[in-house]
Design a protein around this motif. Structure first.
Motif, short mmCIF file in Angstrom:
data_model
loop_
_atom_site.label_atom_id
_atom_site.label_comp_id
_atom_site.label_asym_id
_atom_site.label_seq_id
_atom_site.Cartn_x
_atom_site.Cartn_y
_atom_site.Cartn_z
N ALA A 125 0.66 -1.22 0.03
CA ALA A 125 -0.08 0.16 -0.08
C ALA A 125 0.81 1.24 0.03
CB ALA A 125 -1.00 0.04 1.18
N ASN A 126 1.63 1.27 -0.96
CA ASN A 126 2.81 2.50 -1.16
C ASN A 126 3.30 2.24 -2.77
OD1 ASN A 126 3.95 4.82 -0.10
ND2 ASN A 126 4.84 3.70 1.60
N GLU A 127 3.90 3.69 -2.94
CA GLU A 127 4.47 3.69 -4.16
C GLU A 127 5.72 2.88 -4.02
OE1 GLU A 127 2.43 5.53 -5.88
OE2 GLU A 127 1.40 6.15 -4.19
N LEU A 128 6.08 2.42 -5.07
CA LEU A 128 7.73 1.81 -5.13
C LEU A 128 8.36 2.18 -6.17
CD1 LEU A 128 9.55 -0.25 -3.79
CD2 LEU A 128 8.39 -1.96 -5.26
N VAL A 129 9.40 3.02 -5.92
CA VAL A 129 10.10 3.66 -7.20
C VAL A 129 11.64 3.51 -7.08
CG1 VAL A 129 8.33 5.36 -7.96
CG2 VAL A 129 10.20 6.13 -5.93
N ASP A 154 0.86 6.26 -8.42
CA ASP A 154 0.13 7.58 -8.41
C ASP A 154 0.36 8.78 -9.39
OD1 ASP A 154 2.14 8.94 -6.91
OD2 ASP A 154 0.59 9.60 -5.24
N SER A 155 1.46 8.72 -10.03
CA SER A 155 1.92 9.64 -10.70
C SER A 155 2.57 8.94 -12.09
CB SER A 155 3.06 10.21 -10.28
OG SER A 155 4.31 9.78 -9.97
N VAL A 175 4.89 -6.21 -13.11
CA VAL A 175 4.34 -6.01 -11.84
C VAL A 175 3.31 -5.42 -11.86
CG1 VAL A 175 4.76 -4.60 -9.88
CG2 VAL A 175 6.84 -5.52 -10.90
N ASP A 176 2.22 -6.03 -10.96
CA ASP A 176 0.77 -5.64 -11.04
C ASP A 176 0.74 -4.41 -10.06
OD1 ASP A 176 -0.29 -7.55 -12.62
OD2 ASP A 176 -1.12 -8.64 -10.78
N VAL A 177 0.09 -3.39 -10.74
CA VAL A 177 -0.06 -2.15 -9.95
C VAL A 177 -1.63 -1.69 -10.16
CG1 VAL A 177 2.26 -1.22 -10.65
CG2 VAL A 177 0.33 -0.69 -12.23
N VAL A 178 -1.90 -0.88 -8.97
CA VAL A 178 -3.34 -0.07 -8.88
C VAL A 178 -3.08 1.09 -8.62
CG1 VAL A 178 -4.53 -2.11 -7.95
CG2 VAL A 178 -3.05 -0.78 -6.23
N VAL A 179 -3.92 1.94 -9.52
CA VAL A 179 -3.91 3.31 -9.29
C VAL A 179 -4.53 3.90 -8.10
CG1 VAL A 179 -4.66 5.56 -10.54
CG2 VAL A 179 -3.91 3.69 -11.79
N GLU A 180 -3.69 4.50 -7.41
CA GLU A 180 -4.16 5.06 -6.12
C GLU A 180 -4.95 6.29 -6.16
OE1 GLU A 180 -2.66 6.72 -1.59
OE2 GLU A 180 -1.46 6.34 -3.16
N LEU A 181 -6.14 6.24 -5.94
CA LEU A 181 -7.10 7.68 -5.79
C LEU A 181 -6.65 8.41 -4.68
CD1 LEU A 181 -9.20 9.55 -6.76
CD2 LEU A 181 -11.05 7.98 -5.97
N GLY A 182 -6.33 9.55 -4.37
CA GLY A 182 -6.21 10.21 -3.23
C GLY A 182 -7.32 10.68 -2.48
N GLY A 184 -8.26 13.21 -1.11
CA GLY A 184 -8.94 14.61 -1.01
C GLY A 184 -7.69 15.58 -0.96
N ALA A 185 -8.08 17.11 -1.01
CA ALA A 185 -6.95 17.92 -0.95
C ALA A 185 -6.45 18.00 0.58
CB ALA A 185 -7.56 19.35 -1.04
N GLY A 186 -4.86 18.11 0.76
CA GLY A 186 -4.27 17.96 1.96
C GLY A 186 -4.21 16.56 2.36
N ALA A 187 -4.59 15.73 1.66
CA ALA A 187 -4.50 14.16 1.92
C ALA A 187 -3.19 13.58 1.70
CB ALA A 187 -5.59 13.24 1.40
N ARG A 188 -2.78 12.55 1.98
CA ARG A 188 -1.36 11.93 1.75
C ARG A 188 -1.11 11.59 0.51
NH1 ARG A 188 -0.43 7.26 6.15
NH2 ARG A 188 -1.61 6.21 4.72
N THR A 189 -0.87 10.51 0.10
CA THR A 189 -0.55 10.32 -1.34
C THR A 189 -1.49 9.81 -2.29
OG1 THR A 189 -0.16 7.86 -0.86
CG2 THR A 189 1.69 9.13 -0.85
N GLY A 190 -1.65 9.78 -3.44
CA GLY A 190 -2.63 9.42 -4.43
C GLY A 190 -2.81 10.44 -5.45
#
Length: 429
Positions: A125-129, A154-155, A175-182, A184-190
């Motif tokens: 449950a995170n980005e992996l770059v 998410d980008s 690698v299977d990925v899911v697009v993360e929907l943020g 809302g404004a000021g929220a964390r990642t997504g």
């Protein structure tokens, strides 16, 4: 890593020697293996354990595992509890034995721990770059065709970095990925908007080393969260999955991953995911709540969805930190030997619950005793006139926030209600 290798790794934990690394264990147990110490079935209160010592309730731990298994099944949810809570492979396997689809994790190190102990399905449950981590991930996927791994994107930039690193690594499996929907404004990642999500999905489609597997997010980051706002965001997440499906973005999959669910709003996740319309493929509705395994006596006791749906059951706090009164300088104050090194304190201070007198008298409620502060190695206790507390007494503390309780202890006794220690849980932070 195959499951039998994971079983071997679990067995090796029992052969680890008890020594100076592990707080609170009986000093005379040094040199014993964990299996040998377990077989002795020592009593937490009379068996030589040294304070401070953190213990898990055997009965409450099992209750919580069974309750969430039942809850997920009742609501048609797959379950990948967040392993960052405990980082305890023994508990990962117990969660899987209780019906979990796999384990959710947050950073690469946690993935390697889970793989070392044979966990075959991981949701990151995170980005992996990170290129080094992606090289190792590619090797893990290529070496084990049964290993299922899914992570956030998410980008467009993140997708490009992943694709470049995996291409350089010669990855054989996408690698299977899911697009993360943020949230809302000021929220964390997504990604913040549906248009942003579509752009990320387009980038995934153009990457040879990635495959779009679904959509996901974390409703716990919804600003000013309340039931209405959380459900509104979850419906956006479902609508995104529907839109992607209609656009043919999931062609070639066996199922679409739709994932959300922390420990405060999983009732909303269950309700909204029940509304998911038929897609062109089956939908894996994946819940990720993790704090349930030990629950707590503070924050999660207040926010658990079971408060809103009591007919579904109730989680039970399984942790208790035992500390000993070492100073009683005034009638209004005492000090015990557990502090910030031993107790979670990021959400709430610990709660004084019970006292076990040093003279061997019966356990009693900690009436008139409250934790007013923590130093590194001391709990500051405020004592009212009715408090009966002497130097040498043990005080049992309830804790708030499982994640920052587990991470302070490498080997945690699991005790039955009468104090008999029946297991030890090894953590890897």
């Amino acid at each position: 890593m195959a499951r039998d290798s994971g079983t071997e790794a679990l067995a090796e934990l029992a052969e680890e020697r008890v020594d100076h690394r592990f707080k609170g264990l009986p000093p005379d147990a040094a040199g014993l293996t964990v299996a040998e110490l377990t077989a002795q079935r020592r009593n937490l209160f009379t068996g030589g354990f040294a304070t401070p010592v953190l213990a898990l309730s055997a009965e409450r731990l099992e209750h919580n595992l069974a309750l969430m298994e039942t809850y997920a099944a009742r609501h048609g949810l797959a379950f990948a509890p967040h392993g960052k809570t405990s980082m305890a492979p023994q508990l990962f396997h117990r969660q899987i034995e209780h019906g979990a689809w796999g384990i959710t994790l947050a950073v690469p190190h946690q993935v390697w721990v889970a793989r070392a102990f044979g966990i075959g399905r991981i949701f990151l449950a995170n980005e992996l770059v990170d290129a080094a981590a992606l090289r190792r991930l590619a090797a893990e996927l290529d070496a084990d065709p049964d290993f299922r791994f899914v992570c956030y994107v998410d980008s467009v930039r993140g997708v490009e970095l992943m694709d470049a690193a995996l291409t350089e690594a010669g990855a054989g499996r996408p690698v299977d990925v899911v697009v993360e929907l943020g949230a809302g404004a000021g929220a964390r990642t997504g990604a913040r908007t549906e248009a942003d999500c579509a752009a990320v999905a387009d980038a995934v489609a153009a990457a040879r080393t990635l495959r779009l597997a679904g959509v996901a997010g974390y409703e716990g980051e919804v600003p000013d969260a309340d039931p209405e706002r959380v459900r509104a965001w979850l419906r956006r997440l479902v609508a995104l999955a529907v839109d992607f499906d209609r656009a043919g973005r999931f062609t070639g999959l066996a199922e679409v991953v739709l994932s959300a669910g922390g420990s405060a709003w999983f009732d909303a996740v269950a309700d909204v995911f029940a509304e998911v319309p038929d897609l062109s493929l089956p939908v894996l509705k994946l819940l990720r709540s993790g704090a349930y395994v030990s629950h707590d006596d503070g924050h999660y006791r207040e926010v658990t969805p079971f408060n809103r749906v009591p007919a579904e059951g109730a989680l039970e706090p399984a942790f208790r930190l035992w500390t000993q009164v070492v100073s009683r300088p005034t009638a209004e104050q005492a000090f015990a030997n557990a502090g910030k090194r031993d107790a979670a304190y990021d959400l709430d201070l610990p709660f004084a619950q019970v006292v076990r007198p040093s003279d061997g008298g019966p356990e009693r409620p900690a009436t008139g005793v409250a934790v007013s502060g923590l130093s590194d190695q001391h709990a500051w206790l405020r004592t009212a006139p009715e408090a009966k507390l002497e130097v040498g007494d043990w005080v049992g503390l309830g804790l708030s926030h499982p994640c920052t309780s587990f991470d302070k202890w490498q080997l945690i006794p699991v005790a039955e209600a009468d104090g008999t220690v029946v297991d030890y849980i090894r953590t890897f932070f």
